[in-house]
Enzyme design. Structure first.
Site, short mmCIF file in Angstrom:
data_model
loop_
_atom_site.label_atom_id
_atom_site.label_comp_id
_atom_site.label_asym_id
_atom_site.label_seq_id
_atom_site.Cartn_x
_atom_site.Cartn_y
_atom_site.Cartn_z
N HIS A 288 0.81 -1.22 0.00
CA HIS A 288 0.00 0.00 0.00
C HIS A 288 0.85 1.27 0.00
O HIS A 288 0.41 2.32 0.48
CB HIS A 288 -0.95 0.01 1.21
CG HIS A 288 -1.90 -1.13 1.23
ND1 HIS A 288 -2.56 -1.55 2.38
CD2 HIS A 288 -2.33 -1.96 0.25
CE1 HIS A 288 -3.33 -2.58 2.10
NE2 HIS A 288 -3.21 -2.85 0.81
N GLU B 218 -3.42 -6.37 -9.72
CA GLU B 218 -2.07 -6.12 -9.21
C GLU B 218 -1.10 -7.05 -9.94
O GLU B 218 -1.34 -8.25 -10.05
CB GLU B 218 -2.02 -6.35 -7.69
CG GLU B 218 -3.01 -5.45 -6.95
CD GLU B 218 -3.11 -5.74 -5.47
OE1 GLU B 218 -2.23 -6.48 -4.94
OE2 GLU B 218 -4.05 -5.27 -4.82
N GLU C 133 -3.53 -13.41 -3.99
CA GLU C 133 -2.53 -12.36 -4.16
C GLU C 133 -1.30 -12.59 -3.28
O GLU C 133 -1.04 -11.82 -2.35
CB GLU C 133 -3.15 -10.99 -3.89
CG GLU C 133 -3.92 -10.85 -2.58
CD GLU C 133 -4.44 -9.43 -2.37
OE1 GLU C 133 -3.64 -8.48 -2.51
OE2 GLU C 133 -5.63 -9.29 -2.08
#
Length: 401
Positions: free
Chosen positions: A231, A261, A357
């Site tokens: 982040h 992503e 992820e």
């Protein structure tokens, strides 16, 4: 002196909602079943995610209080006067506007729906101590019942209409990803690449959803050392040949979050980095194969942990392997009961939506330094899963510029 109202109804224009009225009626029926099972007479929601989920209205607080009150017969959003008729146009059911002429008018508006002395359902995971004290003082509830976890469980099971919107969101995220890929070259700043992806997504959302409100879509595009955290905000760092990159596109459609992503490299990738990247891609593919009905989140996590440990990479894992999707974003909402972590024992069921992820962060100065992350969104189906992310992952497509 003119007497000014504590609250009133300001209804102008036509309702424009993200979903058909039948969708909200079904959600409210599920909520009322929860309320009946717990003896709750009125639910008072204060979070952006539950207000939006049950009414369609995604508020912008800007230091003011907003809410939704649901009883056996009513569904009423509570909004501040500064917003005029917009909350009404974006709410399923009724809307009451409170004024700021007197402190406490927010609670007076809520009390006009709930009455005094009722059994009140609330969200313990969202309500501050101060707000809870005000609820007790102003509504004088016979009893307070925390229904946050039960509403989260309801939100975790997506309707066909939600699945359609999430599928569209994933396609928009892909559009942003391709725009970012086309912008990558040495000397370009992170911020310039991020803006290209964001602009492409906002235009695509407007094309697909001409009646929507447009807000909150964003990109995190990271390079070099800035890839070490998932982040990390965008900077003005200029890209250099051989840089590791992290592409993260986040379209927001009526409060619904989707994401893409990907790991990339500028121009070339060295052998050490390629080995880490390929190992993380292998973990990603293995993890996706595990996301099937009946799988337990903690068991999936343990299996991917074993996969990485066998390759002497587990120590570089930085967070859990995936999470739910729906009404959530980086500053509100989270369906924490559906995350791929060691401490979550939720069993996957058809109609759930979850990401895979895996991320590995190799420390600066070590061979292959940087953060490696791939992210796909999967629908859990009756007999397995459906990957709705289209943008390719891995070195064959993502060594660019």
């Amino acid at each position: 002196m003119t007497e000014r109202p504590q609250f009133y109804r300001f209804h102008q224009g036509a309702e424009v909602l993200p979903f058909a009225a039948a969708e909200y009626a079904a959600r409210l029926a599920g909520l009322r079943a929860i309320m009946a099972s717990k003896g709750v007479e009125a639910a008072v929601f204060t979070s952006m995610h539950n207000v939006a989920y049950y009414s369609g209205f995604l508020y912008c607080s800007f230091g003011r209080q907003y809410g939704l009150v649901v009883t056996a017969t009513e569904c009423v959003t509570i909004s501040a006067g500064i917003d005029a008729g917009q909350p009404w146009r974006r709410s399923y059911g009724d809307n009451i506007t409170y004024t700021d002429w007197q402190r406490g008018n927010y609670w007076r508006a809520i009390r006009s729906v709930t009455g005094l002395g009722k059994v009140i359902g609330y969200e313990a995971d969202h309500m501050t101590v101060a707000v809870r004290m005000a609820l007790r003082d102003d509504l004088q509830p016979a009893r307070l019942v925390d229904i946050a976890a039960l509403t989260m469980t309801q939100r975790m099971h997506k309707s066909p209409a939600e699945l359609d919107l999430i599928r569209a969101g994933a396609a928009v995220a892909d559009v942003g990803g391709y725009a970012i890929r086309d912008s990558i070259k040495p000397g370009v700043r992170e911020i310039d690449v991020a803006m290209a992806g964001r602009d492409a997504m906002e235009l695509e959302i407007a094309r697909r959803f001409p009646d929507a409100e447009y807000r909150d879509t964003w990109v995190w595009f990271q390079s070099g050392i800035n890839t070490d955290g998932a982040h990390n905000p965008v900077t003005s760092r200029a890209l250099m040949r051989g840089d590791i990159l992290s592409l993260n596109t986040f379209p927001m459609i009526s409060g619904y979050y989707t994401a893409l992503e990907r790991t990339l490299f500028v121009g070339e990738v060295d052998a050490a980095s390629l080995a880490i990247w390929e190992a993380n891609v292998a973990a990603h593919e293995y993890g996706m194969s595990l996301l099937v009905p009946g799988a337990k989140c903690s068991d999936v996590t343990a299996q991917i942990n074993d996969f990485l440990e066998a390759r002497d990479l587990l120590q570089y894992r930085t967070f859990g392997y995936g999470h739910s999707f729906g009404v959530l974003s980086h500053y509100y909402g989270r369906e924490a009961g559906l995350e791929l972590r060691e401490d979550i024992d939720t069993v996957l069921e058809p109609g759930m939506v979850i990401s895979m992820e895996p991320m590995l962060t190799i420390p600066d100065g070590a061979p292959g330094a940087g953060g490696y992350r791939e992210h796909d969104i999967l629908f859990i189906t009756d007999d397995g899963n459906e990957d709705i992310t289209g943008y390719p992952y891995g070195p064959a497509f993502n060594v660019v510029g």
